[in-house]
Design a protein around this motif. Sequence first.
Motif, PDB file in Angstrom:
ATOM      1  N   GLU A  57       0.717  -1.243  -0.102  1.00 16.50           N
ATOM      2  CA  GLU A  57       0.229   0.193   0.163  1.00 16.50           C
ATOM      3  C   GLU A  57       0.789   1.322   0.054  1.00 16.50           C
ATOM      4  O   GLU A  57       1.970   1.286   0.512  1.00 16.50           O
ATOM      5  CB  GLU A  57      -0.871   0.007   1.128  1.00 16.50           C
ATOM      6  N   GLU A  58       0.370   2.311  -0.580  1.00 12.60           N
ATOM      7  CA  GLU A  58       1.267   3.735  -0.924  1.00 12.60           C
ATOM      8  C   GLU A  58       1.818   4.068   0.393  1.00 12.60           C
ATOM      9  O   GLU A  58       2.806   4.553   0.459  1.00 12.60           O
ATOM     10  CB  GLU A  58       0.279   4.688  -1.566  1.00 12.60           C
ATOM     11  N   LYS A  59       0.861   4.205   1.428  1.00 17.77           N
ATOM     12  CA  LYS A  59       1.342   4.714   2.827  1.00 17.77           C
ATOM     13  C   LYS A  59       2.473   3.909   3.108  1.00 17.77           C
ATOM     14  O   LYS A  59       2.570   2.853   3.459  1.00 17.77           O
ATOM     15  CB  LYS A  59       0.115   4.691   3.746  1.00 17.77           C
ATOM     16  N   ASN A  60       3.656   4.734   3.391  1.00 18.93           N
ATOM     17  CA  ASN A  60       4.794   4.107   3.835  1.00 18.93           C
ATOM     18  C   ASN A  60       5.603   2.935   3.009  1.00 18.93           C
ATOM     19  O   ASN A  60       6.262   2.152   3.452  1.00 18.93           O
ATOM     20  CB  ASN A  60       4.588   3.701   5.417  1.00 18.93           C
ATOM     21  N   LYS A  61       5.305   3.061   1.687  1.00 19.90           N
ATOM     22  CA  LYS A  61       5.453   1.993   0.690  1.00 19.90           C
ATOM     23  C   LYS A  61       7.109   1.813   0.949  1.00 19.90           C
ATOM     24  O   LYS A  61       7.498   0.690   0.873  1.00 19.90           O
ATOM     25  CB  LYS A  61       4.905   2.381  -0.656  1.00 19.90           C
ATOM     26  N   GLU A  62       7.988   3.015   0.629  1.00 21.10           N
ATOM     27  CA  GLU A  62       9.283   2.844   0.860  1.00 21.10           C
ATOM     28  C   GLU A  62       9.816   2.156   1.989  1.00 21.10           C
ATOM     29  O   GLU A  62      10.812   1.160   1.908  1.00 21.10           O
ATOM     30  CB  GLU A  62       9.917   3.974   0.519  1.00 21.10           C
ATOM     31  N   GLN A  63       9.334   2.460   3.053  1.00 17.10           N
ATOM     32  CA  GLN A  63       9.711   2.054   4.547  1.00 17.10           C
ATOM     33  C   GLN A  63       9.287   0.484   4.386  1.00 17.10           C
ATOM     34  O   GLN A  63      10.094  -0.417   5.037  1.00 17.10           O
ATOM     35  CB  GLN A  63       8.855   2.721   5.428  1.00 17.10           C
ATOM     36  N   GLN A  64       8.302  -0.131   3.859  1.00 18.60           N
ATOM     37  CA  GLN A  64       7.789  -1.462   3.745  1.00 18.60           C
ATOM     38  C   GLN A  64       8.855  -2.126   3.030  1.00 18.60           C
ATOM     39  O   GLN A  64       9.506  -3.047   3.316  1.00 18.60           O
ATOM     40  CB  GLN A  64       6.579  -1.555   3.348  1.00 18.60           C
ATOM     41  N   ILE A  65       9.170  -1.466   1.731  1.00 23.91           N
ATOM     42  CA  ILE A  65      10.020  -2.300   0.882  1.00 23.91           C
ATOM     43  C   ILE A  65      11.300  -2.408   1.370  1.00 23.91           C
ATOM     44  O   ILE A  65      12.135  -3.277   1.366  1.00 23.91           O
ATOM     45  CB  ILE A  65      10.193  -1.369  -0.455  1.00 23.91           C
ATOM     46  N   ARG A  66      11.778  -1.337   2.150  1.00 18.86           N
ATOM     47  CA  ARG A  66      13.460  -1.345   2.790  1.00 18.86           C
ATOM     48  C   ARG A  66      13.259  -2.588   3.951  1.00 18.86           C
ATOM     49  O   ARG A  66      14.220  -3.291   4.053  1.00 18.86           O
ATOM     50  CB  ARG A  66      13.920  -0.112   3.485  1.00 18.86           C
ATOM     51  N   LYS A  67      12.262  -2.567   4.413  1.00 20.06           N
ATOM     52  CA  LYS A  67      12.068  -3.601   5.656  1.00 20.06           C
ATOM     53  C   LYS A  67      12.372  -5.175   5.147  1.00 20.06           C
ATOM     54  O   LYS A  67      12.843  -5.853   5.745  1.00 20.06           O
ATOM     55  CB  LYS A  67      10.808  -3.150   6.534  1.00 20.06           C
ATOM     56  N   VAL A  68      11.535  -5.122   3.860  1.00 21.97           N
ATOM     57  CA  VAL A  68      11.434  -6.381   3.692  1.00 21.97           C
ATOM     58  C   VAL A  68      12.977  -6.809   2.906  1.00 21.97           C
ATOM     59  O   VAL A  68      13.404  -7.835   3.207  1.00 21.97           O
ATOM     60  CB  VAL A  68      10.557  -6.703   2.398  1.00 21.97           C
ATOM     61  N   ILE A  69      13.711  -5.922   2.310  1.00 19.33           N
ATOM     62  CA  ILE A  69      14.872  -6.186   1.631  1.00 19.33           C
ATOM     63  C   ILE A  69      15.884  -6.103   2.810  1.00 19.33           C
ATOM     64  O   ILE A  69      16.778  -7.171   2.557  1.00 19.33           O
ATOM     65  CB  ILE A  69      15.401  -4.825   0.912  1.00 19.33           C
TER      66      ILE A  69
END
Length: 90
Positions: free
Chosen positions: A17-29
């Motif tokens: 979801e768009e809200k905090n998308k980049e934070q979510q992606i970095r967390k997964v990586i």
Amino acid sequence: MKDSNLEKVKEIFNSFEEKNKEQQIRKVIDQLTETGWNLMHWACYGGHAQIVKLFLDHDANLNIETNDGWTSLQLAAFKNHIEGIFLIDI
């Protein structure tokens, strides 16, 4: 993780979801798995330069070490994956 999986990884990232998308992606990586490695470690070790580039585009943390103390750059260098080394070292 193969470069042929690049589109699948992008698809997964786009599904967040768009809200905090980049934070979510970095967390997964950046998150270490039960193996003590994260996705960037695996991509560097396997020589998957396009996926490494994608992870770098999402500000992956290159200072995270495996449980054995290896960084992503060290793993790429150990496996002599020159393109990955070049991408990380820029």
